[in-house]
Each structure stands twice: as C-alpha cells, then as structure tokens.
Design a protein around this motif. Structure first.
Motif, PDB file in Angstrom:
ATOM      1  N   SER A  20      30.901  35.734  38.169  1.00 31.97           N
ATOM      2  CA  SER A  20      32.289  35.940  38.558  1.00 31.97           C
ATOM      3  C   SER A  20      32.364  36.849  39.775  1.00 31.97           C
ATOM      4  O   SER A  20      31.508  37.717  39.956  1.00 31.97           O
ATOM      5  CB  SER A  20      33.096  36.553  37.407  1.00 31.97           C
ATOM      6  N   VAL A  22      35.003  39.484  41.511  1.00 32.65           N
ATOM      7  CA  VAL A  22      36.215  40.242  41.209  1.00 32.65           C
ATOM      8  C   VAL A  22      37.130  40.218  42.429  1.00 32.65           C
ATOM      9  O   VAL A  22      36.757  40.676  43.508  1.00 32.65           O
ATOM     10  CB  VAL A  22      35.881  41.690  40.818  1.00 32.65           C
ATOM     11  N   ASN A  25      41.027  44.338  40.726  1.00 36.95           N
ATOM     12  CA  ASN A  25      40.648  45.184  39.589  1.00 36.95           C
ATOM     13  C   ASN A  25      41.500  46.443  39.653  1.00 36.95           C
ATOM     14  O   ASN A  25      41.169  47.382  40.360  1.00 36.95           O
ATOM     15  CB  ASN A  25      39.162  45.519  39.630  1.00 36.95           C
ATOM     16  N   ASN A 185      39.357  37.409  38.326  1.00 35.71           N
ATOM     17  CA  ASN A 185      37.968  37.070  38.602  1.00 35.71           C
ATOM     18  C   ASN A 185      37.836  35.594  38.938  1.00 35.71           C
ATOM     19  O   ASN A 185      38.381  34.741  38.225  1.00 35.71           O
ATOM     20  CB  ASN A 185      37.081  37.380  37.386  1.00 35.71           C
TER      21      ASN A 185
END
Length: 213
Positions: A20, A22, A25, A185
């Motif tokens: 994945s 990101v 976040n 993600n």
C-alpha cells in the motif's frame, strides 16, 4: 549464492512496498494546520451556532491514538438551539488512479436521550456539498472508538477524489462527536502482486535446480 540471496531480499522488499502507498495519514494532532494542508472545514449548519470543528477535549474522552486531545470534534453548538447541524470535514484531493482503502475512527460522548449522527461519502474532486455522493446516516457509538473502512474502485490515470464526513442531525438531540486517525491508502493492482510473486517463484525454482546438480 550471496547475490541470489540479495535478489530474493530485494524482491521481498518490493512486494512489501507494493502492499500500500499512504496518500493521507491524519491524526488531527493540531487542527489549526488542516486548512494549509488542503482540508476544508465547512460548518453550514442552520442557523449556525457558536462552535465549528475544534480540537478534541481530553476532558470529554481521549483520542484513539496519540496525545489525549489529538482528534477533531464537533458538538451540539455547531447549530443554534432548534437548528440543524450540517458540519463538513473534507479531505484534500488524492489520486484515485488505483483502488483505495480509506479508514477513520469515530466516537460520541454518552448522554441519555441524545445521539450523534454522521454520514460520509466521496466526490471526484469537488468540494461543494452537492458534489459528494453520501452514504446513509449512522449513529456514532459511545462505548469506544469505532473504525469505519471504505473502499474505492480504481478510476484510471489522472483521476482524483475527495472524502467528506458530515456531522448532522438536530442540534437539540446531539451532544459531542470525535473523529480520529483518518488514512487513505492506495492498493496495488493484482497484476503487480502476481508479477512479484512470479519473480520469487522463479528464484525458488532456480535454487531447486542448482541443489539437484
């Protein structure tokens, strides 16, 4: 032998990295920085009350992760007495070229006879309320932080999206809600996994043949 071992490690690292990427976040450690990062906080409640989204209160409950007050919160004062809450928390744009998984946590403060309601959905990059396709309204649990997970299908190269959480409901029957730990993600395409797995499998075959000699 060492070179082959290093190749195996490199392929394993690539496989782990492909798991994945990101894109967002956000732990809401300091919500005063959200606007400069592309977030939109829009309290469209009618009539508008005395509060908007604000830094979480550790005296009400503590954050899902991080410092005690590191979450974003709204309450019944988002709208005036007798009014309707309509408070939007909208992410920056993010790429939707690949499939995505988005998650966040929500929690409400327990109060007899009161309930805190949210809905959430996505747009193709627009930031007006009308741009979002929203899901059903849900009542936020009060016993613990609850995780919500949403998946996005890949929309192809150049496509973008935004995600929104709408705090809603009658001000007179609402109390206090918190949002924390929101992440987006990118999920790799299955072909990426297969290609990397095939590389590792081929290396295994090479080892077996060499051992048999």
């Amino acid at each position: 032998m060492f070179k082959k071992a290093m190749t195996a490690l490199a392929l394993s690292a690539a496989l782990a990295g492909a798991h994945s990427e990101v894109l967002i976040n956000e732990g809401f450690d300091n919500i005063s920085t959200l606007a400069s990062a592309g977030w939109i906080l829009n309290n469209a409640s009618t009539p508008k009350g005395t509060t908007d989204w604000f830094q979480g209160g550790a005296n009400i409950f503590t954050a899902q992760a991080g410092e005690a007050n590191s979450y974003i919160a709204g309450n019944y004062n988002n709208a005036a007495v007798g009014g309707q809450i309509n408070n939007w928390l909208i992410t920056p744009t993010f790429s939707n070229a690949t499939a995505l998984q988005l998650s966040f946590y929500a929690k409400a403060d327990a109060a007899d006879g009161l309930a805190d309601l949210i809905s959430f959905g996505a747009s193709t990059g627009g930031s007006n309320a009308a741009d979002f396709s929203m899901g059903s309204v849900v009542t936020v649990p009060t016993n613990d932080w609850t995780k919500y997970t949403i998946t996005f299908a890949a929309h192809g190269a150049g496509s973008v999206a935004r995600f929104a959480i709408n705090y809603t409901g009658a001000a007179d029957t609402a109390n206090y809600v918190g949002i924390d730990t929101l992440s987006v993600n990118a999920v790799p395409e299955p072909s990426s996994w297969l290609m990397l797995a095939a590389g590792l499998g081929g290396l295994g075959l090479l080892r077996k043949r060499k051992a048999a000699r």
